[in-house]
Design a protein around this motif. Structure first.
Motif, short mmCIF file in Angstrom:
data_model
loop_
_atom_site.label_atom_id
_atom_site.label_comp_id
_atom_site.label_asym_id
_atom_site.label_seq_id
_atom_site.Cartn_x
_atom_site.Cartn_y
_atom_site.Cartn_z
N GLU A 11 -65.62 50.40 64.02
CA GLU A 11 -64.43 49.57 64.12
C GLU A 11 -63.38 50.17 65.06
N ILE A 12 -62.57 49.30 65.57
CA ILE A 12 -61.44 49.68 66.42
C ILE A 12 -60.24 48.89 65.90
N MET A 13 -59.11 49.58 65.76
CA MET A 13 -57.93 48.90 65.22
C MET A 13 -56.73 49.33 66.05
N VAL A 14 -55.86 48.42 66.41
CA VAL A 14 -54.68 48.83 67.17
C VAL A 14 -53.73 49.56 66.21
N PRO A 15 -53.10 50.64 66.65
CA PRO A 15 -52.35 51.53 65.76
C PRO A 15 -51.29 50.86 64.90
N GLN A 16 -50.59 49.87 65.43
CA GLN A 16 -49.48 49.31 64.66
C GLN A 16 -49.90 48.24 63.64
N SER A 17 -51.19 47.93 63.56
CA SER A 17 -51.62 46.91 62.58
C SER A 17 -51.43 47.44 61.17
N GLU A 18 -51.06 46.54 60.30
CA GLU A 18 -50.72 47.01 58.96
C GLU A 18 -51.60 46.42 57.86
N PHE A 19 -52.62 45.67 58.25
CA PHE A 19 -53.43 45.04 57.21
C PHE A 19 -54.51 45.98 56.70
N ASP A 20 -55.06 45.62 55.57
CA ASP A 20 -56.10 46.43 54.95
C ASP A 20 -57.46 45.95 55.47
N LEU A 21 -57.90 46.59 56.55
CA LEU A 21 -59.12 46.16 57.24
C LEU A 21 -60.33 46.21 56.31
N GLN A 22 -60.37 47.22 55.46
CA GLN A 22 -61.52 47.39 54.58
C GLN A 22 -61.67 46.24 53.58
N SER A 23 -60.56 45.89 52.93
CA SER A 23 -60.61 44.77 51.98
C SER A 23 -60.97 43.48 52.69
N LEU A 24 -60.32 43.27 53.82
CA LEU A 24 -60.56 42.05 54.58
C LEU A 24 -62.04 41.94 54.94
N ALA A 25 -62.62 43.06 55.39
CA ALA A 25 -64.02 43.07 55.79
C ALA A 25 -64.93 42.73 54.62
N VAL A 26 -64.69 43.36 53.50
CA VAL A 26 -65.55 43.16 52.33
C VAL A 26 -65.46 41.72 51.83
#
Lengths: 120, 120
Positions: free
Chosen positions: A32-47
């Motif tokens: 995964e790649i995420m822009v530094p200022q993003s604040e969402f929970d990528l892991q939960s969203l993905a699952v």
């Protein structure tokens, strides 16, 4: 180009892109790649979305709509595009609501072949 | 314009549109228009996708992605766009793979307000 470089390339070239992920249907993130200022929970969203995508795949096959290729989900805050890579994996692009969603989906489709080959 | 007329208007103005349906999340079709030569099982498709849409709605709220507005599903045979109308109902546009999907989604979004008002 490595998987991560391809993901970085997509996120870097789409206005409003927040993250790109390669995922398995069981919700495990491969890279995964995420822009530094993003604040969402990528892991939960993905699952959560992996579960949903599995449901869509099943439903499409059941109603004989054919094999799932792409899914796009727009909420009042984000736009998320999913592109199937192979039997096990898919790519996800998460974008801000005002991002260039057309370009995001285009790049995801364009790079899907490269990603699938890298992951084979 | 009545609900059915609005649906007819959408299907008639989008190249490759096969059907338009107003549906409840429990899979019940409120109203629908289908082009005569379509051969798919609209009822099964509606019920299956309604279940999926309910899942997406739940997932989006769970991961705090906000309220679901639109979902688009592309398979190797069809393209389907869903537009949320209110808490209970959504509109579905089913298109051939080579249809004008951009125009279809645009018209669906444009007419969503009218449809929601008619259905209130």
């Amino acid at each position: 180009m490595s998987i991560r470089d391809t993901l970085r390339d997509i996120v870097g070239n789409v206005e409003g892109a927040l993250a790109a992920v390669i995922m398995a249907y069981d919700g495990i993130s491969i890279d995964e790649i995420m822009v530094p200022q993003s604040e969402f929970d990528l892991q939960s969203l993905a699952v959560e979305y992996a579960t949903v995508l599995k449901e869509i795949k099943r439903a499409a096959e059941l109603v004989k709509a054919g094999a799932m290729e792409e899914v796009a989900i727009t909420t009042n805050q984000t736009r998320v595009a999913f592109r199937v890579l192979n039997e096990d994996l898919f790519a996800v692009l998460i974008m801000a609501k005002d991002g260039n969603f057309g370009k995001g989906r285009y790049l995801l489709r364009l790079k899907a072949y490269d990603l699938a080959r890298e992951l084979a």
